[in-house]
Design a protein around this motif. Structure first.
Motif, short mmCIF file in Angstrom:
data_model
loop_
_atom_site.label_atom_id
_atom_site.label_comp_id
_atom_site.label_asym_id
_atom_site.label_seq_id
_atom_site.Cartn_x
_atom_site.Cartn_y
_atom_site.Cartn_z
N GLY A 250 -43.59 -7.12 -12.78
CA GLY A 250 -43.07 -6.86 -11.45
C GLY A 250 -42.13 -7.91 -10.91
O GLY A 250 -41.62 -7.78 -9.81
N HIS A 251 -41.88 -8.97 -11.68
CA HIS A 251 -40.96 -10.00 -11.23
C HIS A 251 -39.52 -9.50 -11.27
O HIS A 251 -39.18 -8.62 -12.05
N THR A 252 -38.69 -10.08 -10.42
CA THR A 252 -37.27 -9.72 -10.41
C THR A 252 -36.45 -10.89 -10.91
O THR A 252 -36.85 -12.05 -10.76
N ALA A 253 -35.32 -10.57 -11.54
CA ALA A 253 -34.44 -11.60 -12.07
C ALA A 253 -33.01 -11.06 -12.14
O ALA A 253 -32.80 -9.86 -12.31
N LEU A 254 -32.07 -11.97 -12.02
CA LEU A 254 -30.66 -11.63 -12.21
C LEU A 254 -30.42 -11.59 -13.71
O LEU A 254 -30.78 -12.51 -14.44
N LEU A 255 -29.81 -10.51 -14.19
CA LEU A 255 -29.61 -10.32 -15.63
C LEU A 255 -28.15 -10.07 -15.93
O LEU A 255 -27.50 -9.21 -15.32
N PHE A 256 -27.63 -10.83 -16.88
CA PHE A 256 -26.33 -10.58 -17.48
C PHE A 256 -26.65 -10.03 -18.87
O PHE A 256 -26.91 -10.80 -19.79
N PRO A 257 -26.72 -8.69 -19.04
CA PRO A 257 -27.21 -8.13 -20.30
C PRO A 257 -26.29 -8.42 -21.48
O PRO A 257 -25.07 -8.45 -21.35
N GLY A 258 -26.93 -8.62 -22.63
CA GLY A 258 -26.21 -8.83 -23.88
C GLY A 258 -26.17 -7.55 -24.68
O GLY A 258 -26.54 -6.47 -24.21
N PRO A 259 -25.76 -7.65 -25.94
CA PRO A 259 -25.64 -6.46 -26.79
C PRO A 259 -26.98 -5.83 -27.15
O PRO A 259 -27.03 -4.71 -27.65
N ASP A 260 -28.08 -6.54 -26.89
CA ASP A 260 -29.42 -6.01 -27.19
C ASP A 260 -29.99 -5.18 -26.05
O ASP A 260 -31.13 -4.74 -26.09
N GLU B 112 -30.52 -3.82 -8.08
CA GLU B 112 -29.24 -4.19 -7.46
C GLU B 112 -28.18 -4.25 -8.54
O GLU B 112 -28.46 -4.68 -9.66
N VAL B 113 -26.98 -3.81 -8.20
CA VAL B 113 -25.82 -3.90 -9.10
C VAL B 113 -24.80 -4.79 -8.39
O VAL B 113 -24.34 -4.47 -7.31
N HIS B 114 -24.45 -5.91 -9.02
CA HIS B 114 -23.56 -6.87 -8.38
C HIS B 114 -22.11 -6.78 -8.85
O HIS B 114 -21.23 -7.31 -8.20
N GLY B 115 -21.87 -6.15 -9.98
CA GLY B 115 -20.51 -6.03 -10.49
C GLY B 115 -19.80 -4.82 -9.91
O GLY B 115 -20.42 -3.90 -9.39
N PRO B 116 -18.48 -4.80 -10.03
CA PRO B 116 -17.73 -3.64 -9.54
C PRO B 116 -17.95 -2.42 -10.42
O PRO B 116 -18.10 -2.53 -11.64
N ASP B 117 -18.02 -1.24 -9.81
CA ASP B 117 -18.15 0.03 -10.53
C ASP B 117 -19.32 0.06 -11.50
O ASP B 117 -19.21 0.59 -12.60
N GLY B 118 -20.45 -0.52 -11.13
CA GLY B 118 -21.64 -0.45 -11.96
C GLY B 118 -21.72 -1.50 -13.05
O GLY B 118 -22.60 -1.45 -13.91
N ALA B 119 -20.83 -2.47 -13.03
CA ALA B 119 -20.82 -3.51 -14.06
C ALA B 119 -21.86 -4.59 -13.74
O ALA B 119 -22.26 -4.75 -12.60
N PRO B 120 -22.29 -5.35 -14.75
CA PRO B 120 -23.21 -6.46 -14.52
C PRO B 120 -22.57 -7.54 -13.65
O PRO B 120 -21.35 -7.56 -13.52
N PRO B 121 -23.39 -8.43 -13.13
CA PRO B 121 -24.82 -8.62 -13.38
C PRO B 121 -25.67 -7.67 -12.54
O PRO B 121 -25.20 -7.09 -11.57
N MET C 133 -20.60 -2.07 -19.97
CA MET C 133 -21.88 -1.51 -19.57
C MET C 133 -21.79 -1.14 -18.09
O MET C 133 -21.31 -1.92 -17.28
N LYS C 134 -22.26 0.06 -17.76
CA LYS C 134 -22.26 0.56 -16.39
C LYS C 134 -23.67 1.02 -16.04
O LYS C 134 -24.36 1.63 -16.85
N ALA C 135 -24.09 0.76 -14.80
CA ALA C 135 -25.43 1.17 -14.37
C ALA C 135 -25.41 1.46 -12.88
O ALA C 135 -24.46 1.11 -12.17
N MET C 136 -26.48 2.12 -12.43
CA MET C 136 -26.68 2.41 -11.01
C MET C 136 -28.07 1.92 -10.63
O MET C 136 -28.96 1.79 -11.48
N VAL C 137 -28.26 1.67 -9.34
CA VAL C 137 -29.60 1.33 -8.85
C VAL C 137 -30.53 2.47 -9.23
O VAL C 137 -30.21 3.64 -9.08
N GLY C 138 -31.69 2.12 -9.77
CA GLY C 138 -32.67 3.12 -10.21
C GLY C 138 -32.64 3.35 -11.70
O GLY C 138 -33.59 3.90 -12.26
N ASP C 139 -31.56 2.94 -12.39
CA ASP C 139 -31.51 3.08 -13.84
C ASP C 139 -32.52 2.14 -14.49
O ASP C 139 -32.90 1.12 -13.92
N ARG C 140 -32.95 2.49 -15.69
CA ARG C 140 -33.82 1.63 -16.50
C ARG C 140 -32.93 0.83 -17.43
O ARG C 140 -31.91 1.33 -17.91
#
Length: 155
Positions: free
Chosen positions: A45-55, A27-36, A1-8
């Motif tokens: 409006g709360h923020t949380a660190l997320l390690f996304p699963g297959p869902d 925020e993207v903490h992994g290299p090249d857009g990878a999680p977490p 999974m790859k993402a950028m700041v601003g992605d949903r």
């Protein structure tokens, strides 16, 4: 999974009676857009660190209007300008039916150390206070229109 700041990011419900969750990746903490990812959840409006699963699915940058199964998302914007120790913040809030504005300023004492972040914080805080007052005034006007009499709210 790859993402950028601003992605949903959309996380599907694991149970039939639960809604899906969506949020903005701030925020993207992994290299090249990878999680977490650090995610600001739309429903509260709360923020949380997320390690996304297959869902979970990534869906590009934040659209102008987000459709939710529950709740709403209002987006506030603060634009800061600074020149020679004078900072101006312009805040706006789009509620879908109203666009409200607030303005705040901060002026550095010439004898003080130049720390632009402090001027940003103070000007933004003042703009958001003004924006909050305008939202309370708008709410009072909306209630007055329904009740047919003047309403005074404090906030």
């Amino acid at each position: 999974m790859k993402a950028m700041v601003g992605d949903r990011i959309i996380v599907q419900s694991r149970h039939l009676d639960e809604p899906q969750r969506d949020g903005e990746i701030i925020e993207v903490h992994g290299p090249d857009g990878a999680p977490p990812y650090v995610v600001r959840w739309s429903e509260d409006g709360h923020t949380a660190l997320l390690f996304p699963g297959p869902d979970a699915q990534i869906s590009g940058h934040t659209p102008e209007k987000v459709i939710h199964h529950r709740g709403k998302a209002w987006h506030a914007n603060v634009v800061l300008t600074e020149e020679d120790g004078h900072t101006v913040a312009e805040a706006s809030l789009n509620t879908g039916s109203h666009v409200l504005h607030g303005r705040g300023e901060a002026q550095r004492n010439p004898a003080d150390q130049d720390v632009p972040e402090i001027g940003d914080e103070l000007a933004a805080a003042r703009a958001l206070v003004e924006l909050s007052k305008r939202l309370v005034e708008t709410t009072a006007a909306d209630i007055s229109a329904i009740e047919g009499q003047p309403i005074h709210l404090t906030g």
